[in-house]
Design an enzyme around this catalytic site. Structure first.
Site, PDB file in Angstrom:
ATOM      1  N   HIS A 187       0.818  -1.089   0.041  1.00 27.80           N
ATOM      2  CA  HIS A 187       0.019  -0.223  -0.081  1.00 27.80           C
ATOM      3  C   HIS A 187       0.917   1.256   0.013  1.00 27.80           C
ATOM      4  CE1 HIS A 187      -3.707   2.385   1.389  1.00 27.80           C
ATOM      5  NE2 HIS A 187      -2.653   3.081   1.546  1.00 27.80           N
ATOM      6  N   GLU A 188       1.990   1.336   0.833  1.00 26.79           N
ATOM      7  CA  GLU A 188       2.561   2.510   1.006  1.00 26.79           C
ATOM      8  C   GLU A 188       3.592   2.489  -0.137  1.00 26.79           C
ATOM      9  OE1 GLU A 188       2.139   4.663   3.162  1.00 26.79           O
ATOM     10  OE2 GLU A 188       0.586   3.285   4.192  1.00 26.79           O
TER      11      GLU A 188
END
Length: 145
Positions: free
Chosen positions: A64-65
């Site tokens: 996600h990051e």
């Protein structure tokens, strides 16, 4: 293996792109799995997400990051609302939301002496000042045993 090395490995394996910045543990994060900082490109991660949810879920948080990271440096939409972000996140099978903690967040339990209504609170309340919202009866603190 350091956190930065782990993030570099995930970036190459899942995105086919290198990660050139640093990744840090941030114990102050409470409800989020990680953060991306566009100003200098580093990533922060919540160590409790790895401890509570295991390596599989943590890898999805890293993905996600990294979606934020790679889209930002490509000049594409890197915010949660952007279509580019949503598409890339689905493509790499990252998490959109962090799983909720299994730990109970209520520390104080109170009940009404009259009607038995139960109240759960994170913070203590002044029993001399507050009464039951249903019947205005006196509240007592229940023991945590």
């Amino acid at each position: 293996m350091t956190l930065t090395n782990y993030v570099q490995e995930v970036s190459l394996a899942d995105f086919g792109k290198p990660f050139h910045h640093k990744a840090y543990w941030n114990k102050r994060l409470k409800t989020t799995g990680g953060r991306f900082f566009p100003k200098d490109g580093h990533l922060d991660f919540n160590p409790r997400m790895l401890e509570e949810n295991g390596e599989l879920i943590f890898r999805k948080i890293v993905r996600h990051e990294l979606c934020h990271y790679h889209l930002y440096f490509e000049g594409r939409g890197y915010h949660h609302k952007d279509r580019d972000f949503k598409d890339l996140l689905a493509q790499v099978n990252g998490l959109r939301y962090v799983p909720t903690s299994s730990k109970s967040k209520t520390n104080h339990h109170y009940s009404c002496q009259t009607c038995g209504q139960v109240y759960q609170r994170k913070r203590r309340i002044n029993l001399a000042k507050y009464v039951c919202g249903n019947c205005h009866g006196k509240l007592i603190e229940k023991n945590q045993s």
